[in-house]
Design a protein around this motif. Sequence first.
Motif, PDB file in Angstrom:
ATOM      1  N   LYS A   1       0.836  -1.186   0.000  1.00 50.89           N
ATOM      2  CA  LYS A   1       0.000   0.000   0.000  1.00 50.89           C
ATOM      3  C   LYS A   1       0.878   1.246   0.000  1.00 50.89           C
ATOM      4  CE  LYS A   1      -3.974   2.008   2.340  1.00 50.89           C
ATOM      5  NZ  LYS A   1      -4.926   1.855   3.464  1.00 50.89           N
ATOM      6  N   ASP A  36      -6.236   7.354  -6.242  1.00 51.44           N
ATOM      7  CA  ASP A  36      -5.799   6.299  -5.316  1.00 51.44           C
ATOM      8  C   ASP A  36      -6.668   6.291  -4.067  1.00 51.44           C
ATOM      9  OD1 ASP A  36      -3.740   5.390  -6.939  1.00 51.44           O
ATOM     10  OD2 ASP A  36      -2.308   6.837  -6.124  1.00 51.44           O
ATOM     11  N   HIS A  37      -7.001   7.477  -3.570  1.00 52.14           N
ATOM     12  CA  HIS A  37      -7.879   7.571  -2.394  1.00 52.14           C
ATOM     13  C   HIS A  37      -9.263   7.018  -2.707  1.00 52.14           C
ATOM     14  CE1 HIS A  37      -5.340   9.667   0.463  1.00 52.14           C
ATOM     15  NE2 HIS A  37      -4.983  10.535  -0.468  1.00 52.14           N
ATOM     16  N   ASP A  65      -9.020   3.289  -2.763  1.00 54.58           N
ATOM     17  CA  ASP A  65      -8.921   2.787  -1.397  1.00 54.58           C
ATOM     18  C   ASP A  65     -10.294   2.814  -0.710  1.00 54.58           C
ATOM     19  OD1 ASP A  65      -7.565   1.801   0.860  1.00 54.58           O
ATOM     20  OD2 ASP A  65      -7.419   3.812   1.713  1.00 54.58           O
ATOM     21  N   TRP A  88     -12.630  -0.019  -1.901  1.00 57.44           N
ATOM     22  CA  TRP A  88     -12.403  -1.339  -1.300  1.00 57.44           C
ATOM     23  C   TRP A  88     -12.899  -1.392   0.141  1.00 57.44           C
ATOM     24  CZ3 TRP A  88     -11.813  -5.649  -3.666  1.00 57.44           C
ATOM     25  CH2 TRP A  88     -11.265  -5.671  -4.945  1.00 57.44           C
ATOM     26  N   HIS A  89     -12.781  -0.286   0.858  1.00 59.68           N
ATOM     27  CA  HIS A  89     -13.339  -0.250   2.219  1.00 59.68           C
ATOM     28  C   HIS A  89     -14.861  -0.388   2.174  1.00 59.68           C
ATOM     29  CE1 HIS A  89      -9.771   0.513   4.601  1.00 59.68           C
ATOM     30  NE2 HIS A  89      -9.396   1.472   3.761  1.00 59.68           N
ATOM     31  N   PHE A  95      -9.837   3.729   6.887  1.00 61.82           N
ATOM     32  CA  PHE A  95      -9.693   4.665   5.768  1.00 61.82           C
ATOM     33  C   PHE A  95      -9.242   6.037   6.250  1.00 61.82           C
ATOM     34  CE2 PHE A  95     -11.702   7.969   3.093  1.00 61.82           C
ATOM     35  CZ  PHE A  95     -11.000   7.735   1.920  1.00 61.82           C
TER      36      PHE A  95
END
Length: 278
Positions: free
Chosen positions: A3, A13-14, A17, A20-21, A119
Amino acid sequence: MAKKNINEMSFLDHLEDLRWHLIRIVVGVMVCATGAFLAKSFIFDFLIFGPSKANFVTYEVLCNLATRLGLSESFCFEELPFEIQSRKLSGQFSAHIWTSITAGFVISFPYVLYELWRFISPALHDNERKHSRGFIFIASFLFFVGVLFGYYIICPLSINFLGSYQVSQQVHNDIDLSDYIGLIRASVIASGLIFELPIIIYILTRIGLVTPEFLKKYRKYALVLVLVLSAIITPPDITSQIVVAVPILILYEVSIYISKIVVRNQKRKEKRNNIPKA
C-alpha cells in the motif's frame, strides 16, 4: 502490492482505497444479514413482534409502576387491539429481506466503523491516533445503547398508543406488515444514531466547528429541538415525550463536557508547543 504512503497517493488512489473499504463494509453487512435471514423465527417471532404482545417486558414494567403509583393503567392489558397483516403477494418475503439487511447493519456496526476508521486513520498524526483509541468501542457501545433504548422504550410506547388509538369503535386496526416493521426500524436506527451525539460533538470540536460556549449558548434552542424530536418519534402524550427527551438532554450535557475536555487538551498542547526550548 504494498500500500502506498498516504502522501504519495493521488485523488484516484484515495477513491480506489475508499471503494475497497466500502466493498468490505457491504460484504460484512451481507454476511450478518444472511445470518439474520436464516434466523427468521428468532428475528420475527421474538424481536419484531415482541412489542406487539401484552407480555413484553416494557409493558409489564410500566404496568407495575403505574399500579404502584396509582396512575392510569393504560399499559395493563391482556392483548393489544390490532392485527398485523400483509396485503401484498410479496409483502412477507420483502419484509424478510429488508429486515435481514437492517439487522445485518445493526450487528455489523462495529465492523462498519472499523473499516471507516482504517480509511481515515492514515491521515491522522500519531498523537491524534493515540487520543482516538477506543473510538470504535465507545461509538459502538453508544449505538447499541441507542438501539436498545429505541426497541424497549420508543417502540412499545408508539405501538401501544398508535395500535390502540381509534376514532370510532366501528373502525378496527388492521396494521400492514410493512408499516409495523417500518416503525420499529425507524425507531431503532434513529435512536442508535441519536446516541452518537457525543461522538459527533467530539469530532466537530476537534475540527473547530463547535465549542463548549456555542453549545451552552444554544442550550435552550437544543431543548426545544429535543422536545420537537421527541414529539415526532413518540406518541403525543407528555409522559412518553419526557421519557424520550430526558436521555437525549443528558447526552447533550455529556457532549458539552466532552467538548470542554477537547478544547482544554488543545489549549494545553498549544501552550506546550509555544514554550521556547532552552
